[in-house]
Design an enzyme around this catalytic site. Structure first.
Site: not given
Length: 274
Positions: A49, A60
């Protein structure tokens, strides 16, 4: 079959989960990224990824937030990401490559343009964190029209009705976000993940990857007993940060962690069968 489908067919035949690794493109520099990706693939990572840097990565945690800032400070741009992807595909013709990120950097030139560039670069799938399925009138359509997988995310709060919406148009695999909140800070219990996997697998034949909060070989092995794939991001990104801070080689740090995770995942089901 697609590269993603081929990879999951291979890991199923080998009776193991796949190891999926996340890195942010351009962290710590554009020039360093290709070798870091090579280090992962050459040490047991099955699927990559590649994160698209963004100034406001709301899903995040601190590690990946800082990776985004480092990548942006290195002036990593839209075209750099596709150049990295193109070079990766030449070196690794069989390893699936997924672009992961947010709607803003993916669609500011238009969904069709983004999908065309991704396909031309050899990208296999897209994960867009902040476009829910019911609002995805353009990106998912463009991605699927180019023959790439639109990979959706499910969470602990995704009930059966919600899962049906998420799975409509999803392909490649389903990414199960095992904890509510941001990446890297918490880890769900093994029992809660097992229950979620049972619930999800009852409504889809797609492989299910589990991510968020997986930092050690022991955690990865526990999840690999039942999940089709284990996703590790913050731990790899933290390796890069630590190595750069200490003026060490980040490739060596990634190689070591990738080997440890890959070995633990490969052995997980063998040990469970004893």
């Amino acid at each position: 079959m697609s590269r993603i489908a081929n990879t999951f067919a291979k890991t199923k035949k080998e009776n193991r989960a796949a190891l999926i690794a996340f890195l942010t493109a351009g962290d710590p520099s554009i020039e360093a990224t290709p070798a870091l990706l090579d280090s992962l693939v050459e040490n047991g990572v099955d699927i990559i990824e590649l994160g698209m840097p963004f100034s406001d990565p709301m899903a995040d945690g601190p590690a990946i937030q800082k990776a985004n800032l480092r990548a942006l400070a290195a002036k990593t741009g839209y075209n750099d990401i596709f150049r990295i992807a193109t070079e990766f595909r030449k070196r690794h013709p069989e390893t699936p490559l997924i672009l992961m990120g947010y709607a803003n950097p993916m669609t500011f030139k238009g969904s069709d343009s983004f999908a065309a560039s991704a396909k031309e670069a050899g990208v296999d799938g897209i994960i867009c964190v902040d476009i829910p399925p019911e609002e995805d009138a353009t990106l998912g359509v463009a991605v699927r029209e180019k023959g790439m997988d639109m990979i959706r995310l499910a969470t602990p709060t995704s009930d059966e009705a919600r899962l049906k919406i998420i799975l409509d148009g999803a392909s490649g695999f389903l990414y199960y976000v095992s904890v509510a909140g941001v990446t890297g800070l918490q880890q769900a219990t093994e029992a809660s993940i097992d229950a979620a996997l049972d619930r999800i697998k009852a409504v889809t034949d797609l492989p299910v990857a589990v991510g968020f909060g997986i930092r050690s070989p022991e955690q990865a092995a526990a999840i690999a007993k039942k999940a089709d794939a284990v996703v590790v991001g913050s731990a790899f990104v933290s390796c890069i940060e630590k190595a750069v801070t200490n003026r060490q080689d980040p490739n060596a740090a990634l190689e070591k962690l990738a080997k440890e995770l890959s070995t633990a995942i490969s052995d997980a089901r063998k040990e469970a069968a004893l």
